[in-house]
Design an enzyme around this catalytic site. Structure first.
Site: not given
Ligand code: FPP
Length: 255
Positions: A34, A51, A145
């Site tokens: 997050d 992201h 893994l």
């Molecule tokens: C939450 O942060 C994150 C997500 C919904 C997306 C997570 C995805 C990645 C970390 C990349 C994934 C990579 C692969 C290889 C699949 P948020 O966007 O809700 O952050 P915020 O709460 O600060 O807005």
């Protein structure tokens, strides 16, 4: 001179990592990644840059998990609720698995990593599922893994689906209510081939589960950190595991 500094710095960094016991490494670590959006906002950048950098942290977490001897790493990459986000952001997130795998798959194969996913693949764009399927096919015999992506995953829906299956079986007379044990339920969840997580990590300072592995996390140790996911490094994983190793798990009994 630069070389001297580099080797001093490497040593210095090693010294700051907590020492971990090899005997009590969590077998399964699950992470709610997050804070990508906030990481970007703080820097005046668009959310998608968060992201993109979150993707780099995925690689760091996988390599560090493998190094420590963690057997299963589950990453919450896209929830069944994330479809509510603006289309551009969803489209970007749906491109990330392909991008990640195009860059990292060969190295992950070399490291004997096995890629898996849980969630509802049938609702993902074709390009996303094609990339995931190729990675799963090419790594299916790997024994290192297990890197498990939760993609279009929602725990209540998963549990609801298991309920429906039980109800249908009972109605059809192929299942008795007594057959619906905790083991039966566990075997009808998306994570049926994985042990329950020993340790759950959530970044960004939020203290909630957000519909993630609600059944499976019943006895997991929880570790929260204020840092945003794109900042997550091996050091943070080591800190989480070190804290896990200091805890006593009693599963409702006495130590
Ligand atoms: C939450 O942060 C994150 C997500 C919904 C997306 C997570 C995805 C990645 C970390 C990349 C994934 C990579 C692969 C290889 C699949 P948020 O966007 O809700 O952050 P915020 O709460 O600060 O807005």
């Amino acid at each position: 001179m630069i070389k001297v500094f580099q080797s001093w710095w490497k040593k210095e960094q090693k010294q700051t990592l907590p020492s971990l016991s090899k005997d009590n490494v969590p077998s399964h670590v699950a992470i709610i990644m997050d804070g990508n959006g906030r990481w970007a906002n703080r820097r005046g950048l668009p959310r998608i840059v968060g992201h993109q950098n979150g993707m780099k942290a995925v690689k760091r977490a996988a390599i560090a998990a493998d190094e420590i001897g963690i057997k299963f790493l589950t990453l919450y990459a896209f929830s069944t609720e994330n479809w509510k986000r603006p289309k551009d952001e969803v489209d970007f997130l749906m491109r990330l698995p392909e991008e990640f795998l195009a860059i990292e798959l060969e190295e992950l194969i070399e490291k004997n990593v096995r890629i898996q996913m849980m969630g509802h693949p049938e609702e993902l764009p074709k390009h996303t599922i094609a990339a995931m399927e190729e990675a799963m096919r090419r790594t299916k015999h790997n024994t290192g893994l297990v890197l498990n992506f939760a993609l279009n995953y929602g725990s209540r829906r998963e549990i609801n689906d298991a309920f429906k299956e039980a109800a249908k079986g009972i109605a059809a007379g192929t299942l008795s209510p007594d057959d619906v044990t905790e083991e039966w339920i566990g075997a009808h969840l998306h994570s049926s081939e994985l042990p329950d997580p020993d340790l759950l990590i959530r970044t960004s300072g939020e203290l909630r589960l957000s519909n993630f592995m609600l059944w499976q996390l019943a006895y997991s140790e929880l570790w929260f950190t204020d840092i945003y996911w794109p900042e997550f490094t091996k050091d943070h994983l080591f800190q989480a595991v070190a804290e896990f190793q200091r805890r006593t798990r009693r599963y409702g009994g006495l130590s």
